[in-house]
Design a protein around this motif. Structure first.
Motif, PDB file in Angstrom:
ATOM      1  N   LYS A 225      -3.255   5.334   1.333  1.00 42.28           N
ATOM      2  CA  LYS A 225      -2.529   5.219   0.064  1.00 42.28           C
ATOM      3  C   LYS A 225      -3.477   4.706  -1.008  1.00 42.28           C
ATOM      4  O   LYS A 225      -4.321   3.869  -0.722  1.00 42.28           O
ATOM      5  N   GLN A 361      -4.617  -7.454   2.647  1.00 41.64           N
ATOM      6  CA  GLN A 361      -4.535  -5.994   2.711  1.00 41.64           C
ATOM      7  C   GLN A 361      -5.085  -5.390   1.417  1.00 41.64           C
ATOM      8  O   GLN A 361      -5.156  -6.089   0.398  1.00 41.64           O
ATOM      9  N   GLU A 363      -3.479  -3.673  -0.441  1.00 42.62           N
ATOM     10  CA  GLU A 363      -2.383  -3.850  -1.389  1.00 42.62           C
ATOM     11  C   GLU A 363      -2.412  -5.221  -2.063  1.00 42.62           C
ATOM     12  O   GLU A 363      -2.075  -5.339  -3.239  1.00 42.62           O
ATOM     13  N   ARG A 461       0.620  -4.641  14.205  1.00 42.33           N
ATOM     14  CA  ARG A 461       1.258  -3.866  13.141  1.00 42.33           C
ATOM     15  C   ARG A 461       2.622  -3.455  13.647  1.00 42.33           C
ATOM     16  O   ARG A 461       2.791  -3.193  14.846  1.00 42.33           O
TER      17      ARG A 461
HETATM   18 MG    MG Z   1      -1.890  -0.985   5.623  1.00 40.24          MG
END
Ligand code: MG
Ligand code: ATP
Length: 581
Positions: A225, A361, A363, A461
């Motif tokens: 992403k 992360q 993000e 995860r």
């Molecule tokens: Mg990730």
């Protein structure tokens, strides 16, 4: 982890001149951190200006900002002054080419000095920088350049010919390809343009919320992403480097991550410069002997690396260190994957201090949970939320998000949004972005638990967690237990379907030098795991491999092991690196 092991690393971390954790949290304010930055004359905020001009204004112009070590061992030093001049020249080149504020400049380069000039010059110009890892093939390059509507690409002639030329006509937005060396049709040479450009540049008056960087995630769980960050992120880069890496202006700092990944930019370009320290950049790939040499010869004081590298050093054997000593080394940290307790203790044995694990992360743009520099390390734990960061363990159901406050409860790791380096969007994937937020939380997609002392422990995860006979099993726990055995260098653990148990645990193992992958060793390892973990959690099967499939940022791709095990499609493997059986 035994009490004795814990005691070993305890107290090794306490730093002078730093308040204890509770006091640091109580004193912390983002507004104060914002105010501590220089800002642009007349208002505005720009990452590169904080990294360069503001340092020069503080009298650090002559200090070495970047010490570059070429593959052949050649050293080149760039002072803050000289790095600023090169960044200015690059910003002027972009101006001449008509590149506007907010447009995206990509790089596809090894760790060459030009990568750093381009990154800082692009930020100064108010454009958005997107570094790509040089080892990507044409497809992943195309996908990333399409998403960010790349207008400019800085690369080398060889990389261009092999990887970009075949896809160039599929990139209509790409107007300029600048080569740092050689020639190719349809490309311009960067060096003469830099030379002709002025070394003065008035940094574009970017606002804190203006876009600065585009970073792609590692692709461990699927299609990468594109996380977009803003200039205000620099507030977090600066303060987290201080709190989680103990970074100070006098440091010789080495971040081993490539700028193609967020670590190599947030903490491999921005943070060290914003602090005012000297950063080491090594052009070459990982090599144990070379790495020990750099740590010793350069007098590295703060070292930020990754579990995969640490485990490779362990695998290579400490005899490689030879007579080298590391008297200047003061702080070591790790990120990217869970750091096995075994590795923390190895660090203590070899370097006299533990590795400080920290979690974040692409993000989040900066370190969120860390073994804060003035806090005891608990080997195997990622530490506590940094001052200014509020984290929680939550359960997400259709009814909403519920915080689990009981110690040891396993749930999704979540953060209260609002810190400056948080991504502002996944580019062109607004729906996916929105899905990350619910009921006032940012949901990380990782599972973790918090102990009674407030330390966070990574479980796995969400996609990798194994459900076996009513137990929730985190791959990390099983991997860490196996790695304690002398024979084991690295482990990837997955769950495979089983009629009675739901899932059973299977481990893929690589071995240290001198061990034979045979049935006898499998039996021994299975026995070791059963003793450490109990029969319900221990693996039922072990497969020996030369290598584990990993992303280029060094993360074990458990989903790929699983897809292969089940004969399913492999999914997006554009970031796959090592993969020998
Ligand atoms: Mg990730
Ligand atoms: P993708 O999102 O594309 O699947 P990715 O999550 O691996 O890839 P990154 O943003 O580079 O992409 O990595 C962040 C992830 O790495 C975290 O969500 C976590 O799973 C893992 N991670 C990072 N640091 C740590 C750590 N200290 N302990 C455990 N896991 C970590």
């Amino acid at each position: 982890m035994t009490e004795e092991m814990l005691r070993k690393v305890k107290g090794a971390a306490g730093r002078a001149n730093m308040p204890d954790y509770a006091a640091a949290c109580a004193q912390f304010s983002w507004d104060q951190e914002r105010a501590a930055l220089a800002g642009l004359p007349g208002g505005g905020l720009n990452i590169a200006q904080e990294a360069l001009d503001a340092q020069i204004a503080r009298g650090r112009g002559d200090r070495i900002a970047l010490r570059w070590i070429g593959r052949d061992g050649q050293r080149r030093n760039f002072s803050y002054d000289s790095l600023a001049r090169s960044a200015n020249r690059f910003a002027n080149v972009l101006g001449l080419l008509g590149v506007k504020r907010g447009e995206t400049v990509y790089s596809l380069l090894g760790r060459e000095p030009e990568l750093y000039f381009a990154a800082l010059g692009t930020l100064k110009a108010g454009s958005v920088f997107c570094p790509m890892f040089a080892a990507f093939g044409p497809e992943p390059i195309q996908a990333r350049m399409e998403i960010g509507s790349a207008k400019v690409l800085v690369t080398s002639a060889a990389l261009y010919r092999r990887k970009v030329k075949p896809i160039r006509d599929r990139l209509p937005d790409l107007e300029h390809v600048l080569l740092i060396d050689g020639e190719a049709e349809g490309c311009a040479a960067l060096a003469p343009m830099m030379e002709a450009a002025s070394e003065e540049f008035a940094t574009t008056r970017t606002r804190p919320e203006d876009p600065s960087l585009l970073h792609f995630t590692s692709g461990t769980t699927g299609l990468p992403k594109g996380a977009r960050h803003v200039h205000e992120a620099v507030v977090a880069h600066r303060v987290t480097a201080r709190l989680a890496l103990d970074l100070r202006p006098e440091d010789i700092y080495w971040c081993t991550a490539d700028p193609g990944w967020v670590t190599g930019t947030s903490y491999g370009i921005i943070a060290p410069l914003v602090i005012g320290s000297t950063m080491i950049v090594d052009e070459a790939e990982f090599d144990p002997d070379r790495w020990y040499g750099i740590l010793a010869d350069e007098g590295v004081t703060v070292w930020y690396t990754a579990p995969t590298a640490i485990r490779m050093l362990m695998r290579a054997g400490a005899d490689l260190i030879g007579g080298r000593k590391f008297p200047k080394l003061r702080f070591m940290a790790s990120v990217g994957e869970p750091l096995n307790p075994e590795a923390v203790l190895w660090g203590h044995e070899v370097f006299g201090m533990p590795f400080h694990d920290n979690w974040w992360q692409t993000e989040t743009g900066g370190i969120m949970i860390a073994n804060y520099a003035a806090m005891d390390v608990k080997p195997g734990s990622m530490g506590k939320p940094l001052p200014g960061i509020e984290a929680g363990i939550v359960e997400v159901t259709d009814a909403g998000v519920r915080e689990l406050t009981k110690p040891q409860a396993i749930g999704e790791l979540a953060l209260r949004p609002g810190w400056p380096s948080m991504m502002r969007t996944y580019l062109h994937e607004e729906a996916r972005y929105k899905k990350c937020f619910r009921d006032g939380w940012y949901l990380s997609g990782d599972l973790a638990m918090r102990d009674k002392d407030g330390y966070y422990w990574f479980v796995g995860r969400a996609d990798d967690v194994i459900k076996s006979a009513g137990h929730l099993i985190g791959p990390f726990e099983v991997e860490s237990a196996l790695i304690e055995h002398d024979a084991v260098a690295e482990v990837g653990v997955i769950g495979i379907p089983d009629e009675t148990a739901g899932e059973i645990v299977k481990a893929y193992v690589t071995l240290h030098k001198g061990y034979e992958p045979d049935e006898e060793l499998e039996r021994v390892l299975l026995g070791h795991a059963r003793k450490r973990l109990g029969p319900a959690v221990a693996p039922k099967e072990i497969v020996f491999r030369q290598n584990l499939p990993k992303t280029r940022s060094g993360k074990i791709m458990r989903r790929l092991l699983k897809a292969r095990e089940l004969g399913l499609p492999e999914g997006d493997i554009s970031t796959l690196e090592s993969d020998e059986k």
